[in-house]
Structures are given as structure tokens and as C-alpha cells.
Design a protein around this motif. Structure first.
Motif, PDB file in Angstrom:
ATOM      1  N   LEU C 158       0.837  -1.205   0.000  1.00 27.70           N
ATOM      2  CA  LEU C 158       0.000   0.000   0.000  1.00 27.70           C
ATOM      3  C   LEU C 158       0.876   1.261   0.000  1.00 27.70           C
ATOM      4  O   LEU C 158       0.669   2.170  -0.801  1.00 27.70           O
ATOM      5  N   GLU C 161       2.542   1.738  -3.344  1.00 27.77           N
ATOM      6  CA  GLU C 161       1.595   2.245  -4.347  1.00 27.77           C
ATOM      7  C   GLU C 161       1.469   3.754  -4.213  1.00 27.77           C
ATOM      8  O   GLU C 161       1.555   4.484  -5.199  1.00 27.77           O
ATOM      9  N   MET C 162       1.282   4.200  -2.957  1.00 30.02           N
ATOM     10  CA  MET C 162       1.142   5.643  -2.739  1.00 30.02           C
ATOM     11  C   MET C 162       2.390   6.379  -3.212  1.00 30.02           C
ATOM     12  O   MET C 162       2.312   7.440  -3.821  1.00 30.02           O
ATOM     13  N   PHE C 165       2.181   6.703  -6.942  1.00 31.43           N
ATOM     14  CA  PHE C 165       1.190   7.708  -7.319  1.00 31.43           C
ATOM     15  C   PHE C 165       1.765   9.116  -7.126  1.00 31.43           C
ATOM     16  O   PHE C 165       1.617   9.989  -7.985  1.00 31.43           O
ATOM     17  N   VAL C 166       2.390   9.315  -5.993  1.00 31.70           N
ATOM     18  CA  VAL C 166       2.965  10.615  -5.685  1.00 31.70           C
ATOM     19  C   VAL C 166       4.031  10.998  -6.713  1.00 31.70           C
ATOM     20  O   VAL C 166       4.073  12.129  -7.205  1.00 31.70           O
ATOM     21  N   ILE C 168       4.356   9.973  -9.814  1.00 31.27           N
ATOM     22  CA  ILE C 168       3.722  10.312 -11.095  1.00 31.27           C
ATOM     23  C   ILE C 168       3.094  11.699 -11.031  1.00 31.27           C
ATOM     24  O   ILE C 168       3.259  12.525 -11.938  1.00 31.27           O
ATOM     25  N   GLY C 169       2.379  11.952  -9.925  1.00 36.22           N
ATOM     26  CA  GLY C 169       1.758  13.268  -9.753  1.00 36.22           C
ATOM     27  C   GLY C 169       2.793  14.375  -9.782  1.00 36.22           C
ATOM     28  O   GLY C 169       2.593  15.426 -10.416  1.00 36.22           O
ATOM     29  N   TYR C 196       6.969   9.207   7.756  1.00 31.82           N
ATOM     30  CA  TYR C 196       5.997   8.125   7.903  1.00 31.82           C
ATOM     31  C   TYR C 196       6.692   6.790   8.142  1.00 31.82           C
ATOM     32  O   TYR C 196       6.255   5.970   8.937  1.00 31.82           O
TER      33      TYR C 196
ATOM     34  N   VAL D 166      -1.036  12.294  -5.193  1.00 30.72           N
ATOM     35  CA  VAL D 166      -1.610  10.955  -5.343  1.00 30.72           C
ATOM     36  C   VAL D 166      -2.785  10.978  -6.311  1.00 30.72           C
ATOM     37  O   VAL D 166      -2.909  10.115  -7.191  1.00 30.72           O
ATOM     38  N   GLY D 169      -1.526  11.288  -9.846  1.00 28.71           N
ATOM     39  CA  GLY D 169      -0.923  10.012 -10.243  1.00 28.71           C
ATOM     40  C   GLY D 169      -1.980   8.973 -10.575  1.00 28.71           C
ATOM     41  O   GLY D 169      -1.880   8.237 -11.565  1.00 28.71           O
ATOM     42  N   LEU D 170      -3.020   8.965  -9.758  1.00 29.28           N
ATOM     43  CA  LEU D 170      -4.110   8.005  -9.960  1.00 29.28           C
ATOM     44  C   LEU D 170      -4.810   8.248 -11.294  1.00 29.28           C
ATOM     45  O   LEU D 170      -5.109   7.314 -12.054  1.00 29.28           O
ATOM     46  N   LEU D 173      -2.634   7.061 -14.160  1.00 36.16           N
ATOM     47  CA  LEU D 173      -2.608   5.608 -14.309  1.00 36.16           C
ATOM     48  C   LEU D 173      -3.935   5.059 -14.820  1.00 36.16           C
ATOM     49  O   LEU D 173      -3.961   4.100 -15.592  1.00 36.16           O
ATOM     50  N   ASP D 180     -11.214  -0.033 -15.270  1.00 36.84           N
ATOM     51  CA  ASP D 180     -11.507  -0.521 -13.921  1.00 36.84           C
ATOM     52  C   ASP D 180     -10.460  -0.118 -12.878  1.00 36.84           C
ATOM     53  O   ASP D 180     -10.580  -0.457 -11.708  1.00 36.84           O
ATOM     54  N   TYR D 181      -9.443   0.601 -13.308  1.00 39.03           N
ATOM     55  CA  TYR D 181      -8.323   0.843 -12.401  1.00 39.03           C
ATOM     56  C   TYR D 181      -8.707   1.759 -11.232  1.00 39.03           C
ATOM     57  O   TYR D 181      -8.442   1.439 -10.067  1.00 39.03           O
ATOM     58  N   ARG D 184     -10.811   0.409  -8.179  1.00 38.55           N
ATOM     59  CA  ARG D 184     -10.080  -0.439  -7.251  1.00 38.55           C
ATOM     60  C   ARG D 184      -9.065   0.370  -6.437  1.00 38.55           C
ATOM     61  O   ARG D 184      -9.059   0.320  -5.190  1.00 38.55           O
ATOM     62  N   GLU D 185      -8.275   1.147  -7.126  1.00 40.17           N
ATOM     63  CA  GLU D 185      -7.163   1.808  -6.453  1.00 40.17           C
ATOM     64  C   GLU D 185      -7.587   2.992  -5.573  1.00 40.17           C
ATOM     65  O   GLU D 185      -6.879   3.338  -4.627  1.00 40.17           O
ATOM     66  N   SER D 188      -7.597   2.016  -2.139  1.00 41.30           N
ATOM     67  CA  SER D 188      -6.277   2.000  -1.488  1.00 41.30           C
ATOM     68  C   SER D 188      -5.896   3.388  -0.995  1.00 41.30           C
ATOM     69  O   SER D 188      -5.378   3.562   0.110  1.00 41.30           O
ATOM     70  N   VAL D 189      -6.176   4.379  -1.845  1.00 40.98           N
ATOM     71  CA  VAL D 189      -5.838   5.749  -1.476  1.00 40.98           C
ATOM     72  C   VAL D 189      -6.620   6.166  -0.223  1.00 40.98           C
ATOM     73  O   VAL D 189      -6.049   6.704   0.744  1.00 40.98           O
ATOM     74  N   LYS D 191      -7.915   4.258   2.021  1.00 39.05           N
ATOM     75  CA  LYS D 191      -7.426   3.495   3.169  1.00 39.05           C
ATOM     76  C   LYS D 191      -6.141   4.117   3.724  1.00 39.05           C
ATOM     77  O   LYS D 191      -6.020   4.362   4.934  1.00 39.05           O
ATOM     78  N   PHE D 192      -5.212   4.399   2.818  1.00 42.55           N
ATOM     79  CA  PHE D 192      -3.926   4.951   3.257  1.00 42.55           C
ATOM     80  C   PHE D 192      -4.112   6.276   3.985  1.00 42.55           C
ATOM     81  O   PHE D 192      -3.613   6.478   5.090  1.00 42.55           O
ATOM     82  N   PHE D 193      -4.859   7.184   3.371  1.00 44.53           N
ATOM     83  CA  PHE D 193      -4.953   8.521   3.951  1.00 44.53           C
ATOM     84  C   PHE D 193      -5.824   8.558   5.209  1.00 44.53           C
ATOM     85  O   PHE D 193      -5.467   9.218   6.200  1.00 44.53           O
ATOM     86  N   TYR D 196      -4.035   7.212   7.985  1.00 50.23           N
ATOM     87  CA  TYR D 196      -3.020   8.178   8.422  1.00 50.23           C
ATOM     88  C   TYR D 196      -3.637   9.313   9.214  1.00 50.23           C
ATOM     89  O   TYR D 196      -3.069   9.789  10.203  1.00 50.23           O
TER      90      TYR D 196
END
Lengths: 202, 202, 202, 202
Positions: C158, C161-162, C165-166, C168-169, C196, D166, D169-170, D173, D180-181, D184-185, D188-189, D191-193, D196
Motif C-alpha cells: 500500500l 503504491e502511494m 502515485f505521488v 507520477i503526480g 511516515y 496521489v 498520479g491516480l 494511471l 476498472d483501475y 479499485r485503487e 487503497s488511497v 485506506k492509506f490517507f 493516516y
DNA sequence: AATGAATGAGTATTCATTCAT
DNA sequence: TATGAATGAATACTCATTCAT
């Protein structure tokens, strides 16, 4: 050194030229004229592009040679028919069929020749002689028929000319209309001419 | 409002297409097919290259239109001959001359059509109908001749077919052999057919 | 005989393709996509236009090859980072910097790829694998950090992945905002992620 | 005359420009950038080509206007989210979804902007302000979360920056990998944030 | 203001021919 | 002699822009 070596060299050249010429005809027959590229011909002949230029000055030269080869083939057919000893009516039928077949086989080469302007490389006298030769073959058959008292005594040259014109027209229309045209219409041509020529209905 | 505006617009389009088509024929007639470049046509027509593409999707499309225009011209000639009321023998002569003239005029377009594969865009039935129409014109003349007791009672369709074949063959040979061929040989054709058709020597 | 000759030939081809590809990237980098003309590429590569077409079927094909070359370059960078044995925190910094550098270098190629629709030539599975591979490199670094008791035990996939993404952004925004953006913002990214990840402030 | 007439005229102009702009977006979305022709846009907008040139100096000008319209749409979304009074965690989710949706909708316009070099027409300061505005929206949400004792007291600007990176980047991608990307993803974003940010697991 | 036919510079691509190996 | 990579002139086609109506 001159005689044997020169002969051998000349022979090898002849063979190479023929192989390339045949490859060119293959490519032409398979695709359209637009695809008659030197690359294709070289590949088909199994030689490098440069090799072709060892034998032919340029593409037009190659095509001219191809064109001549086709005429050699046609004239061989004509010779065979002249020397044939069958019944005159039968020979008329054979002439129609055989000349049509060979012309149909090489029709793309002949069609091409027009647009390439290859005809301007051939002296008019030679072209006229070629046409006259075709006419004379039929004329010879008709004369044989008259001598054998099977054909009416008509103007042999005039009739032979008409026969050639008809044959050319038939080939043109076959090209235009497609596969089954000749098979049907050649019967009409036979009927018309034999009707006109024969003293008694067969 | 729709009708007039649309009519006017359509008319303008028709004229533009015709002008471009005629320029194309000019270029074709003057040079060989290789010189049928969009640039040449544009210059001859006095328009920009892009303008041609406002009226025709691509070169093939333009050529197809040119080809159709030629057939319109030929068919107009045929109509004139059908409606002509002269003596049948004279009409045979006129048919031979007029159709030859128009075909000779557009011979390059017709020759081109073969290699371009434009014929594949025309349905076989339409092509057959076009050929049949030509034959029917001669047939009509021959029937008139028979009705007027001037021609022998022969198979009119068969004879008309032969006449067409001969005409096509003659045009082909003219293209092959050059300027003076038709003038001489058309006399032979006339002689052969009128001899065959006429009840009494004229 | 086959092997050596073929090898040599293949090698020459490889070199020619690479030279052309690099010229294309140069042109792309220097100007915008509109200036990616075959003429420019040929000039830059010091070859004739036709030569390009000996190696690539068309412009799209050339661009596809260019695109693949860029990915080869990126993946070489990734491999170097994976095999690096430095301190994990340092490797995170290096990853950020190096991947950014290579992506920035080829950013126009990557931007281009979108509009050209080149992505449709690559199977989705391959594209997903490419993305996964990137993520795995960071994941590997984070796992090393955890194993060395330097990083907190968080969800490695996870977090990786972040991080991607970061990255690319960041690259996108750099392209949008201009030269000095990355230098400043990459510090923020470093700060955020290392904060982190690290067990104790460095 | 000045006030009313000018107002009316100005209004009509506004409407025409909007209609053309929307047509351009339609064409872009339907096809690729290569098909963004002035002809297509004119047809789609139901006006003549010339009419477009009454409102926009040239294609670039039109595109610039289109580009600005897209940003107006995005900023309207942002305003709605800022003024929303929901639970902060929920607003984070909404932000992610809504901004993604509007960016996905106009992704081609945004992608185009890069290659056209339109960014060079926008002053860097304005571009930076635009980015900062996006960040501030998230920052505002996070601050609200902290004030409500729901989020941890972290660096709000830094975290908001990461969230924007993020998101970009999302979107990139998603464009690269397909339909479908994001679905799903984006989980994840989230969840991560939220993991946090949130003081206690939801 | 609106129209849309005309424009023509610019671009990708083909293929006969050359020449160094 | 054979090779085939390199060449580049030539050509079809596109599309933003103009301007007379």
C-alpha cells in the motif's frame, strides 16, 4: 579465351535475364501493375536488386524484355498452328482457343505495355509485321480450307483481318467482363465464322 | 427556401466536378497516365489542390467520375445513332465512325480503367448491360435494314456481336499501331460487313 | 556462415534503429510533438528519409520503438536501484531522484504516447506488469528498511503504491509548472514519506 | 444604444463561444486529438467554419478558451466541496471521487493542453495559484477534521500536497491502464490517507 | 453576422536507382 | 559479379485560415 569463355558468359547472362523476366511476369500476374516493384521482382527471382541492374539498364528496359518474351511465346504458338495438319475448321477452332489462352495468360503484360508507352520503342514497321503475321496464320488456314473444297471462295485476307479484330475484341471484353465471358462468346465467334466459311453445314 | 438554395448549391457542385473532370481528361490525353498527378489536374482546372478534395474523396474517386463521364459521352452518341433515320447501310458506316471517334478521344481513360482496377467498382450486371446496349444499337440498324428489304435475313444479334468485337479490336489496334491505321482498316470492316449484309451490291 | 553474417547484419540494423530512435527523442525534446516530422528525425539522425522506412514500417512503428526504448532505460534504472545496498532511507531518496530524472528526460515521449493511442498496442497485462514492477522496487526497499529495524512495520504494498502515485503526480506537475518545481517539492515528498516510515527521526 | 445593445451582443457572443467550446469537447471526447478539426467542431456546433473565426482568432485561441472552461468546471466542483458541511472523512472521500470524475471527464482536454504548449500562455503564477487552490481545499477539510478532534494533528499543507500528488498520479494511471483501475485503487488511497489521518479506526 | 468554397503550405510514404563492400 | 543499405525526388492528401457573398 574469347570463344568458349564468351559463350559461357553469354549463356549465363541469358539465363539470368530469363529468370528475372519470369519473376517479373509472376509478380505482374499475381498483383496489379502498381506492385511491379524492383524489390518484388528481385525477391521472386531470388537475386539482389543490384543484380537486376547488371542485366537491365533500368525498369523500362526490363519491362521491354519481358514484353518481347511474351511475344516470343505467342509466336511459338502461332508456328505450331501453322504447321498443324488437321481439318481447317478444326484449326480455326484451335487458333481461337490457343491464341486466346496465351493472350489471356499474359494479358497484364500486354495491358501494361500500353500505358508504359513501350510501344513507342518498337518501330511501327515491326509492329505492323507482327500484326500481319497473325493475320497470315488464319489466312493460311482459310486457304487450305478453300483448296480442300471445304470453305467458300471468299476474300481470304479480308476475312482473316476480321477474324483477328474479333479475337482482340473478345480478349478485351473478357478482361472487362470477367471469367466466364470467353467460354460463352467464343462459341458465337466460331458459329459466325464457320457458318460464313463452310460450304456445307458440318 | 430549401429547394432553390439546395438546387443552386448542387448546380455549383456539378459544375465544379465537371470542370475538374475535364481537366483530368485533358491531362490524361496530353501525356501518359504517369502524369495524371493531382497537381497537374489542379493546375489545368485552374483550382487549388485542396479544391479537388472538396469534391472528390481521393484520386480513385475522381478517376471513377471521369470514367463515368466518358461513358455518358459514349451513350449520348449511341442515342443519336439509334434515333437517326438514314439509310441502314449509311447508319452502319456512321456507327463505325462515330463510336470509333469517341472511343479514340477517350482511349487513354479507357486504357487506364483496366489497370486501376476501376472495373471492380462497377457491378458485373451493369457492365454487361452496357455491352448489351452497344450491341442492341447495331442490331436495331440491321433489323431496320431487313425490314426495308435491304439486308439479308441473318441472325441479327450474332452479327451485331461480331460487329462490336470487330470495332473493339480495331480501336485496340489503332492504339497500338498509330494514327493512320483506322482510316484504312475501317474501310475493310465496312466492306466485309456491308458485303455480308446487303442483298444487292450498292 | 549463416550465423556470423546474420549476426553482423542484425547488429548493424540494431545500431541504425537506435540511432534513429535517439534522433527522434532529440527532436521531440527540443521542440513539441508537432515538430516530430520524419524530415526532422532524418536530418537529426544524419540519414535520408527513405532510410528510416528501411527500418520502420511507418511513423507509428518508429514511435512505438522509441517508446519501448524509453521503458528499457527506465527499467535499467530500476534494476540498478534494486541491487543497490545503501541505507534504505537513502535508497528512497535515490529512487525519487533517479526515476524522476529519467522520466523527466523522456517526459515528452511519455506524454506523446497518450494521444497517439500507442497504449492500445500494448496488452493491458503487460502495462499492469510494468506498473507492478515499479511498485515492487519501492516495496523491496521498504522491506529492507523494516528488516533492518529502521522502518515502521506498515503495509509495504500500500505504501509503495502511494509512493508511485505521488511520483507520477509530481512529474505531471513538474511538466505543468516548470523547471524549479521538482527541486522544491521532492523535498516535501521525502519529508512526508521518511517521516511516515522511519522509526526514529534521522 | 451602448448599454442594452452591447449587453445583448455580448450575451450572444458568450453563448456562441460556449456552444462552440462544448462542441470541441464533444469531438475531442469522441475521437482522438488528431480529429479535432475545425470542420468537425463547426459541424457539431451547428455553425459555419467562418463563424468560429468571428469568435476566436485561431485554433489555439479556441483551445485556450476550451481549456479555461474545463478549469471553471473543476473549480466549481472544488467550491461545492469546500462549502460542504459533512463529516471530514466523508468529505475526503467525496473530494477524491468528485475531482477524479471531473478530471476523467475532461482528461483529453488536459492531455491535449500539454502538447499544444498551451501552458506557455498561462502565467506561471496563475498556474501555481490554481494548484495551491486545489491543495487548500483538502487542507481546509483536514483542518476541519483536526478541529473536530477526528484527525491527528499532522502537517496539514504537507499532507494535502501528498493527497493532490496521489490524485494526479491516480488519474494518469487510470488513463494508462483503463476502465476498472480507479474503482479499485481509489480504495487503497482512501485506506492509506484515512488510516493516516483518523485518530481512531472508523 | 454568418456562410462555406477555395486555398496551398506542409507531411507521410514509395520506390527506382546507386555504389561501397 | 553479386549484394542490399542508402538515397531523395516525387506524390497523394490534410486542414487551418481567408474572403467574397
Amino acid at each position: 579465351m574469347d570463344t568458349f569463355y564468351e559463350k559461357q558468359k553469354s549463356l549465363r547472362e541469358q539465363m539470368a535475364k530469363l529468370a528475372i523476366s519470369e519473376a517479373a511476369i509472376d509478380v505482374l500476374s499475381a498483383k496489379s501493375y502498381d506492385s511491379l516493384t524492383m524489390n518484388d521482382i528481385a525477391e521472386k527471382a531470388g537475386v539482389a536488386i543490384g543484380t537486376i541492374y547488371n542485366y537491365f539498364k533500368n525498369k523500362e528496359d526490363l519491362f521491354y524484355y519481358v514484353y518481347e518474351q511474351v511475344h516470343v511465346a505467342i509466336e511459338e504458338k502461332l508456328d505450331a498452328i501453322v504447321n498443324n495438319q488437321d481439318d481447317p475448321a478444326q484449326r480455326i477452332r484451335v487458333f481461337l482457343k490457343e491464341v486466346f489462352d496465351v493472350c489471356d495468360k499474359y494479358k497484364i503484360v500486354l495491358a501494361m505495355a500500353k500505358q508504359i508507352g513501350i510501344k513507342d520503342r518498337i518501330p511501327v514497321e515491326q509492329k505492323k509485321e507482327r500484326v500481319a503475321r497473325h493475320i497470315r496464320v488464319t489466312q493460311r488456314i482459310i486457304e487450305d480450307g478453300i483448296a480442300q473444297k471445304k470453305f467458300r471462295e471468299i476474300d481470304t485476307w479480308l476475312t482473316s483481318e476480321m477474324f483477328l479484330f474479333v479475337l482482340i475484341g473478345l480478349i478485351e471484353l473478357q478482361t472487362f467482363l470477367g471469367e466466364d465471358y470467353f467460354a460463352r462468346e467464343s462459341k458465337s465467334v466460331e458459329k459466325f465464322f464457320l457458318n460464313y466459311l463452310l460450304l456445307k453445314e458440318e
